[in-house]
Every structure is written in structure tokens, then in C-alpha cells.
Design an enzyme around this catalytic site. Structure first.
Site, PDB file in Angstrom:
ATOM      1  N   SER A   7       0.804  -1.218   0.000  1.00 55.47           N
ATOM      2  CA  SER A   7       0.000   0.000   0.000  1.00 55.47           C
ATOM      3  C   SER A   7       0.838   1.269   0.000  1.00 55.47           C
ATOM      4  O   SER A   7       0.375   2.325  -0.433  1.00 55.47           O
ATOM      5  CB  SER A   7      -0.955   0.007   1.199  1.00 55.47           C
ATOM      6  OG  SER A   7      -0.240  -0.123   2.423  1.00 55.47           O
ATOM      7  N   ASP A  60      -3.168   6.598  11.659  1.00 57.40           N
ATOM      8  CA  ASP A  60      -2.370   5.958  10.616  1.00 57.40           C
ATOM      9  C   ASP A  60      -1.052   6.716  10.470  1.00 57.40           C
ATOM     10  O   ASP A  60      -1.002   7.812   9.915  1.00 57.40           O
ATOM     11  CB  ASP A  60      -3.148   5.981   9.292  1.00 57.40           C
ATOM     12  CG  ASP A  60      -2.388   5.316   8.148  1.00 57.40           C
ATOM     13  OD1 ASP A  60      -1.204   4.975   8.333  1.00 57.40           O
ATOM     14  OD2 ASP A  60      -2.985   5.154   7.066  1.00 57.40           O
ATOM     15  N   HIS A  67       1.038   5.381   6.260  1.00 58.45           N
ATOM     16  CA  HIS A  67       0.838   5.929   4.926  1.00 58.45           C
ATOM     17  C   HIS A  67       1.050   7.442   4.937  1.00 58.45           C
ATOM     18  O   HIS A  67       1.364   8.026   5.980  1.00 58.45           O
ATOM     19  CB  HIS A  67      -0.556   5.546   4.418  1.00 58.45           C
ATOM     20  CG  HIS A  67      -0.761   4.066   4.364  1.00 58.45           C
ATOM     21  ND1 HIS A  67      -1.466   3.376   5.336  1.00 58.45           N
ATOM     22  CD2 HIS A  67      -0.328   3.147   3.481  1.00 58.45           C
ATOM     23  CE1 HIS A  67      -1.459   2.087   5.046  1.00 58.45           C
ATOM     24  NE2 HIS A  67      -0.773   1.913   3.927  1.00 58.45           N
TER      25      HIS A  67
END
Length: 409
Positions: A136, A383, A386
Site C-alpha cells: 500500500s 495511521d 501511509h
């Protein structure tokens, strides 16, 4: 000031992953005002990067430098101007109101990165296929590249699509006959994490003898951009000798041993299946995950949440980076080079260490409903892996393009 509704075309990536249907809504120009645009290995960091310090562009080490605030040149695009940013990376749309994180330029010591020129890049890539292969974070970078290039391509001359029954997603610029693709293969070989959306697993299971399932989709690329790091974070994994459906023959190995085995398998495939006079190959190094605030002077239970400035201390390293993994990768690429196969390491590890401010944290779409206990502790679901777009992945692509364009001269 009334918050502007996001009414430009949005690609719902999660829905596309699960239903293999791509939905694009492109709605006209808006007139309202916007509020947003938008295991630790207990080792010291590597002092050098093996052969790669001297293997940078024109003798300059592009990977050693500092972040400089530059709100004139950055961001390279606006969040609202790119309809392909999914909810995971669309920080402004999900409530982030500070935008300084978009305004930093990577300044290498002793030289400058080439200035990004979207039309020049598309012209030089004319007729070529670029494939990002990995997890990702590589998808994060792929979408950054799409956003950096798509604004100069007229509507009707560009398209995003998924290949049926394959984890392959393609952005096509018809005017230039350019394809910029992403292929989901977080462990490079076949694994129990191969579904692009339904891959939440507490364990790691790989079929060490099965790379062809994925790799047959990469063979006709002109430019290959690999990554594989985050999914190796579990202490052990199960190596199968047989299909995933028949898991009786296996052995359990440590994550570092497993990583080395898979890179050896990947190296053998790359050596025998890719025409390296035609295809450029790159490997993106590991990226920082700012999960421990104590690394930069905060409380140990704090993380990237509410961070709005980079770490400006030279040679800062956060404690979550696994430097042994980095050395295994460097060694694998050195061995490939000795076999006559040059895979350029794009060493983004150091530059990401400083950017604790550039993660989505809580400003992103979560695909499962957060429970009250989670909501009461935002640090617990922030998060810090990312990256917001626009943001740090745009710099990764500037570095990558510096190599790609030089080799296309």
C-alpha cells in the site's frame, strides 16, 4: 467559513477493489470557498548505504539532504484537482486543516533535484508502460505519480481501470500512449495477503516457489518500481512448499530469513525474465512509521497524531525502522549487480525519517466503523504508516523520475 463539499470526480478505490467496478464522477467547476485543499531491531542506523552512496545521479547523492520549506513551488498539485486520491490518503477531505506538510522541498546536499515538468515527463514516457509492484505504500506512490501527471491530460484522453481477475490497476494517458500501473504483491511472491482489499491477517504465509502468478503480469514493462517492507514486520512467517490450498508442507522461519529467501527468488526471476536493455528496474527502500513519540521528545504513548512540523535535527532516526531489512535488500541488489542486472535502489529511508508531520493519522477514510473505545483514544487508530497526498510521496517520484529521465536521454 462553510466547508466546501468535495464534488470533483472521486475514484472509490475500496469499492473498486471489492467489486472490480470503477466509478468515476466528474462534476463541473465549483464556486464555493474551500477550507481544505487539499520490530525495532535495536540496532544503530546504517552509516553508509553500501555501493549506493556513490551510485547516485551524476555523482551527487540525492538521498542525503534536508527538508526546506517552500510554499512557492509546492505542492505540485492540489488535492481537489486530482480525482484519483482515495480516502486513505485524502487528508484534507477528511478534516485536516493545516497544510504546511504539503510545502516542503527535499534539498540534497551539494546539488538540486531536477524541477518537475509534467508535460516533459509524459513526452519522455511516450509509448511506455510503468508498473509499481508492491504494497500500500507503493500504491501511495503510484497514486502520487498519477496525480502529478494527470492534470495536463484532457478529459476523455485518460482513464483508470482494473484488469479483471488480476490485482492490476492501470492509469492510461491515451494522448501519450502511456500506462502507469499498480500491481498489488506486498510480499512479491504468492501469499495469503494477495487480495488487494481482503488481506487483514495476523500471520504471514507465502508460497516460496510461486512468483510467476504475479510476475507474468510484469514482463512487458518498460519501467518496474518495486517495494516490499511493511508486510515483513511479523517475527516469523510460514514458508509453504506447495499451493496455498495445501498447507501441510511448510516450515516456519524468521522474518529476516524469509525476506532474504524471497528476494533471492525475485532476483532469479528478474535475471531470467526481464530484458534489461529495454526495462529499467528500481526498488524503493523502507519508509518510516512514526508510532513512538518518545523518538522526537513526546510522550511514549504519542505518535504522529497532531504533528505539523518535520523533525529538523540532522540524521534523525525513528526507532521502528528495521535496518537489518535494509541491509538484506542492499546485499540482494549488490548480488544482482554482480550478475549484470542493475536494479537502482531509490533510498527514501532517511528523508522519510524526518516527516512525522505528513501521515494521515486520523484524517482519512476508515473502512470499518470505529468503536467508541477507539474514538476515545485517537492515538490508537492514527495511521502513521501511509502518507497524505499531496505530500512526501511526490518527492519519492521526483527522485525516481530523475533516474528514469536520465536513462531515457
Amino acid at each position: 467559513m462553510e466547508k466546501k463539499k468535495r464534488m470533483v470526480g472521486i475514484w472509490d478505490v475500496k469499492h473498486m477493489f471489492e467489486s472490480s467496478i470503477i466509478i468515476f464522477f466528474v462534476i463541473g467547476t465549483l464556486a464555493t470557498t474551500a477550507v481544505y485543499y487539499v520490530n525495532s531491531d535495536e540496532q544503530s542506523p546504517p552509516v553508509s548505504h553500501s555501493a549506493y552512496v556513490g551510485d547516485s545521479l551524476d555523482g551527487c547523492d540525492l538521498f542525503s539532504g534536508k527538508w526546506v520549506h517552500d510554499n512557492h513551488s509546492y505542492p505540485l498539485y492540489k488535492e481537489l484537482q486530482c480525482p484519483y486520491i482515495p480516502g486513505e490518503f485524502s487528508c484534507g477531505h477528511y478534516g485536516r486543516t493545516d497544510f504546511k506538510y504539503q510545502q516542503w522541498r527535499w534539498q540534497p546536499h551539494g546539488c538540486n533535484l531536477p524541477r518537475f515538468d509534467d508535460k516533459k515527463v509524459l513526452e519522455r514516457l511516450r509509448g511506455k508502460r510503468v508498473i509499481f509492484v508492491g504494497d500500500s505504500v507503493n500504491r501511495n506512490q503510484w497514486l502520487s505519480m498519477v496525480c502529478m501527471l494527470q492534470s495536463v491530460i484532457p478529459l476523455g484522453l485518460k482513464k483508470m481501470q482494473k484488469t479483471a481477475n488480476v490485482s492490476l490497476f492501470t492509469f492510461k494517458a491515451f494522448e501519450y500512449d502511456v500506462s502507469i500501473d499498480f500491481y498489488w504483491a506486498p510480499l512479491l511472491v504468492e501469499s495469503n495477503a494477495d487480495h488487494p482489499s481482503n488481506h487483514k491477517r495476523n500471520d504471514r504465509v507465502i508460497n516460496i516457489d510461486s512468483i510467476e502468478k504475479h510476475a507474468r503480469n510484469w514482463v512487458n514493462a518498460d519501467i518496474l518500481v518495486f517495494n516490499s517492507y511493511l508486510w515483513w514486520g511479523t517475527p516469523t512467517l510460514k514458508i509453504l512448499y506447495g499451493s496455498l490450498a495445501d498447507s501441510k508442507k511448510y516450515k516456519i522461519v524468521g522474518n529476516h530469513d524469509g525476506y532474504e529467501m524471497v528476494l533471492a527468488k525475485w532476483s532469479n526471476w528478474l535475471t531470467t525474465h526481464i530484458n534489461h536493455r529495454k526495462t529499467q528496474s528500481y526498488f524503493m527502500s523502507m519508509t518510516a512509521t512514526h508510532r513512538r513519540g518518545a523518538d522526537w521528545g513526546m510522550q511514549d504513548n504519542e505518535n504522529c497524531l497532531n504533528e505539523t512540523e518535520p523533525v529538523l535535527k540532522d540524521n534523525f532516526w525513528e526507532s521502528g525502522s528495521d535496518f537489518k531489512m535494509m541491509r538484506i535488500l542492499e546485499s540482494s541488489l549488490d548480488k544482482l549487480k554482480a550478475r549484470g542486472v542493475n536494479v537502482q535502489l531509490v533510498n527514501i529511508t532517511q528523508l522519510t525519517q524526518y516527516r512525522k508531520d505528513a501521515h494521515p493519522s486520523i484524517h482519512r477514510l476508515f473502512y470499518s466503523t470505529l468503536k467508541a473505545k477507539q474514538l476515545s483514544n485517537p492515538n490508537g487508530y492514527a495511521d502513521c504508516t501511509h502518507w497524505c497526498l499531496p505530500g512526501v510521496p511526490d518527492t519519492w517520484n521526483e527522485l525516481l523520475l530523475a533516474y528514469i529521465l536520465q536513462r531515457l536521454e
